[in-house]
Design a protein around this motif. Structure first.
Motif, mmCIF file in Angstrom:
data_model
loop_
_atom_site.group_PDB
_atom_site.id
_atom_site.type_symbol
_atom_site.label_atom_id
_atom_site.label_comp_id
_atom_site.label_asym_id
_atom_site.label_seq_id
_atom_site.Cartn_x
_atom_site.Cartn_y
_atom_site.Cartn_z
ATOM 1 N N TYR A 10 0.707 -1.149 0.006
ATOM 2 C CA TYR A 10 -0.009 0.233 -0.011
ATOM 3 C C TYR A 10 0.942 1.331 -0.058
ATOM 4 N N ASN A 11 0.436 2.303 -0.602
ATOM 5 C CA ASN A 11 0.881 3.561 -0.461
ATOM 6 C C ASN A 11 -0.571 4.552 -0.242
ATOM 7 N N LEU A 12 -0.579 5.843 -0.259
ATOM 8 C CA LEU A 12 -1.690 6.447 0.000
ATOM 9 C C LEU A 12 -2.766 6.373 -0.898
ATOM 10 N N PRO A 13 -2.655 6.286 -2.186
ATOM 11 C CA PRO A 13 -3.677 6.198 -3.292
ATOM 12 C C PRO A 13 -4.079 4.747 -3.159
ATOM 13 N N ALA A 88 -5.428 -1.382 4.940
ATOM 14 C CA ALA A 88 -5.423 -0.307 3.862
ATOM 15 C C ALA A 88 -5.147 0.848 4.989
ATOM 16 N N SER A 89 -5.891 0.980 6.007
ATOM 17 C CA SER A 89 -6.057 1.882 6.859
ATOM 18 C C SER A 89 -4.713 1.815 7.746
ATOM 19 N N LEU A 90 -4.469 0.706 8.423
ATOM 20 C CA LEU A 90 -3.262 0.699 9.456
ATOM 21 C C LEU A 90 -1.891 0.665 8.532
ATOM 22 N N SER A 91 -1.996 0.412 7.227
ATOM 23 C CA SER A 91 -0.735 0.702 6.580
ATOM 24 C C SER A 91 -0.326 2.085 6.447
ATOM 25 N N ASP A 309 -4.273 -6.064 -1.630
ATOM 26 C CA ASP A 309 -4.240 -4.573 -1.977
ATOM 27 C C ASP A 309 -4.848 -4.374 -3.484
ATOM 28 N N LYS A 310 -5.076 -5.582 -4.026
ATOM 29 C CA LYS A 310 -5.878 -5.225 -5.297
ATOM 30 C C LYS A 310 -5.138 -4.308 -6.220
ATOM 31 N N SER A 311 -3.832 -4.524 -6.134
ATOM 32 C CA SER A 311 -2.709 -3.679 -7.086
ATOM 33 C C SER A 311 -2.111 -4.549 -7.946
#
Length: 478
Positions: A10-13, A88-91, A309-311
Motif C-alpha cells: 500500500y501507498n496513500l492512493p 489499508a488504513s493501518l498501513s 491490496d488489489k494492485s
C-alpha cells in the motif's frame, strides 16, 4: 493487527482506493476525502453517503479477516479478503476510527495500535460520535473513516508542506485513473460516482482517450476462462502531435508513455493494474501507443491471483498465447502511427526539408539539404575550422547513407520503419536546443522565427504543437 500494516504493498492512493471500494459496495454516490496537515501532523477523513452499517455490521467489519475470499460474492462486490479497510488504513496510520449511521442510528468503533492490549477495540458512545463526526453524517446515512497518527505519511510524525502536497497530488491522479469508469458513469457501472479530494472534484482520467477522434478503438473481444466470461479491447492512442499538452501529461503520467503502454486490468470496472505486458513482449518505443483493457469479473479473482491490496494480478497461463497474438498485431499498427508522421522529401509542399535528393543519369542520391537554416548557419560559421569540420561530417553521413538496409527493412516490415521523434518531450527538447540558432538566423525577430518554423522540417509538420510551445515560452502572442 500490527502485522496487518505490512499486508500488500500500500501507498496513500492504493490505501484510499481500498476504502473507496467499500463505499461503492455500500451504494455511495458521493465520497469526500479530506487530507489535512496541522502543525506538520497529517490526518485523513473519508466520508460517503452509502447505506451505512448497524452496530453489529460495524463490529463485523472491524474484525480482522471478516470475509472468506473463497465465498461467492455479489457481481458488483469490489472486496475479497475482508481485510481491506483494516490493512489499508493501518498501513498508513496507527489509529483507525469508523463512524457510521444506518436508518438514523449511529455506531462507532476504533482500533488504536498503541492501545490494543487484550484485543481492546474502542466503542464510541453517541455523544462521542456527535462530537467527532462530520456534520453531514449526522444528517444522513453513510460512513466516515478517520486516520490519526499517520506515521506512514510522515517521518517521526511530521511532514513538510511541499512533500505533503506532492503526496496528495499523486493520490488525486491515481484515484482519478483507478476509478475513471465510475467517475464518468460508464455503461456497466451501477451508479455514477462523485469523488471530492480536499473539496475539489476529481475528473476521470481515461487512459485510452476514447473521446479523441484520432484514437483507434479496436472491437471488443469476448473470451472465457473456466466457463467464466471476460472481455478484451485494444486501443491505439493518437500521435503526440494530435493531442494537447494537458492530454499528453495526463496520459503519460509521472513515468511517460513507454511505462504506461500495455495491459490495463479492470476488476468490476475498477482498475487493478496497468503498464505491464505480462512478459509477453518487451516494452518498446513503437508500442508506446498501445493500451489494452482487460475486464474481468470478481469470480475470476483466484485464477488471476488478485492480491490483498488489489494492485497486482497474474496472467493465467491459458491466456498467454491468445493475448500474445493480439499484442503482436497491435505493435505493428502502433508503428504505422509513427511512420505516418515521418518526413517525406517533397519540394512542392512549401516546406524546407532536412533531406533532399537529385536524380541524374538514372542515379538517385540523397543528401542533407544545405538550405535548411540550421545546416546553412553552421556551413557559414565564422570559424573556418568549424565550417570545414561540419562540411566533412555532412559528407560522411551522406556517403554512408544505408540505402540498401533501408530498402530491405521497408520491403519486409514497413510498419516498423520510423525516423521521426517518438516522444513529445524529446521533440520539444530538440526544438528548444535549436531555437537560439534559429532566432539568430531570424535577426532576433519572434515573428520571423514563427514564419520560419512553419515552413521548415521537422517543425512545420507539427505547427500546432510548436505554436503552443512558443506561447508558453512567451515567444508568440495568442
Amino acid at each position: 493487527m500490527a502485522s496487518a500494516r505490512s499486508f500488500g504493498n500500500y501507498n496513500l492512493p492504493s490505501a484510499l482506493a481500498d476504502l473507496l471500494d467499500n463505499s461503492i459496495k455500500a451504494r455511495a454516490g458521493m465520497i469526500e476525502i479530506l487530507c489535512l496537515r496541522e502543525d506538520g501532523e497529517p490526518t485523513v477523513r473519508i466520508l460517503d453517503d452509502g447505506h451505512g452499517m448497524t452496530e453489529d455490521e460495524l463490529f463485523g467489519a472491524m474484525r480482522p479477516a471478516s470475509a472468506n475470499p473463497e465465498d461467492e460474492r455479489a457481481a458488483d462486490d469490489l472486496g475479497r479478503f475482508g481485510w481491506g479497510m483494516k490493512s489499508a488504513s493501518l498501513s498508513q496510520c496507527r489509529k483507525l476510527t469508523v463512524l457510521t449511521r444506518k436508518n438514523g442510528k449511529y455506531a462507532g468503533a476504533s482500533w488504536d495500535l498503541d492501545d490494543i492490549e487484550d484485543w481492546q477495540m474502542g466503542i464510541l458512545e453517541h455523544q462521542e460520535i456527535e462530537k467527532l463526526a462530520n456534520p453531514k453524517l449526522l444528517e444522513r446515512d453513510g460512513t466516515e473513516i478517520i486516520w490519526e497518527n499517520c506515521d506512514r505519511l510522515s517521518e517521526y510524525g511530521k511532514v513538510r508542506a511541499k512533500e505533503f502536497n506532492e503526496l496528495l497530488a499523486h493520490a488525486k491522479s491515481e484515484l482519478a485513473l483507478t476509478f475513471h469508469r465510475y467517475l464518468a458513469g460508464e455503461m456497466g457501472v451501477r451508479k455514477k460516482l462523485t469523488i471530492t479530494f480536499n473539496e475539489g472534484a476529481l475528473d476521470p482520467i481515461d487512459p485510452f482517450l476514447r473521446d479523441h477522434p484520432a484514437t483507434q478503438s479496436k472491437p471488443v473481444e469476448h473470451l472465457e476462462l473456466e466457463g467464466k466470461p471476460f472481455s478484451v479491447q485494444a486501443f491505439i492512442l493518437p500521435h503526440f502531435s494530435k493531442i494537447s499538452s494537458a492530454e499528453h501529461e495526463r496520459l503519460g503520467g509521472e513515468e511517460g508513455f513507454v511505462k504506461n503502454q500495455g495491459f490495463y486490468v479492470y476488476r468490476q470496472h475498477r482498475l487493478i493494474m496497468h503498464g505491464t505486458w505480462f512478459r509477453l513482449v518487451r516494452h518498446g518505443e513503437l508500442s508506446q501507443l498501445v493500451r489494452i483493457a482487460v475486464n474481468i469479473p470478481n469470480s475470476l479473482d483466484a485464477i488471476w491471483k488478485i492480491t490483498v491490496d488489489k494492485s497486482e494480478a497474474q496472467l493465467p497461463s491459458g491466456l498467454r498465447s491468445r493475448l500474445r497474438e493480439i499484442v503482436k498485431s497491435l505493435k505493428g499498427q502502433s508503428g504505422k502511427v509513427f511512420q505516418s508522421r515521418g518526413g517525406r522529401i517533397k519540394q512542392t509542399d512549401g516546406k524546407t526539408p532536412v533531406w533532399a535528393k537529385y536524380v541524374r543519369s538514372g542515379e538517385v542520391r540523397y543528401y542533407v539539404n544545405r538550405e535548411h537554416p540550421l545546416v546553412a548557419d553552421l556551413l557559414e560559421h565564422e570559424d573556418r575550422e568549424v565550417r570545414q569540420s561540419f562540411g566533412v561530417a555532412l559528407n560522411l553521413v551522406e556517403d554512408c547513407f544505408p540505402a540498401v538496409s533501408i530498402g530491405e527493412d521497408f520491403t519486409t516490415r514497413p510498419e516498423m520503419m520510423n525516423q521521426s521523434a517518438l516522444d513529445r518531450d524529446a521533440f520539444l527538447e530538440r526544438l528548444d536546443a535549436a531555437l537560439p540558432s534559429l532566432l539568430a538566423h531570424c535577426d532576433g525577430s519572434f515573428e520571423k522565427l514563427w514564419e520560419l518554423l512553419q515552413v521548415t522540417e521537422p517543425w512545420g509538420g507539427q505547427s500546432t504543437l510548436v505554436e503552443e510551445h512558443l506561447r508558453l515560452k512567451g515567444w508568440k502572442n495568442a
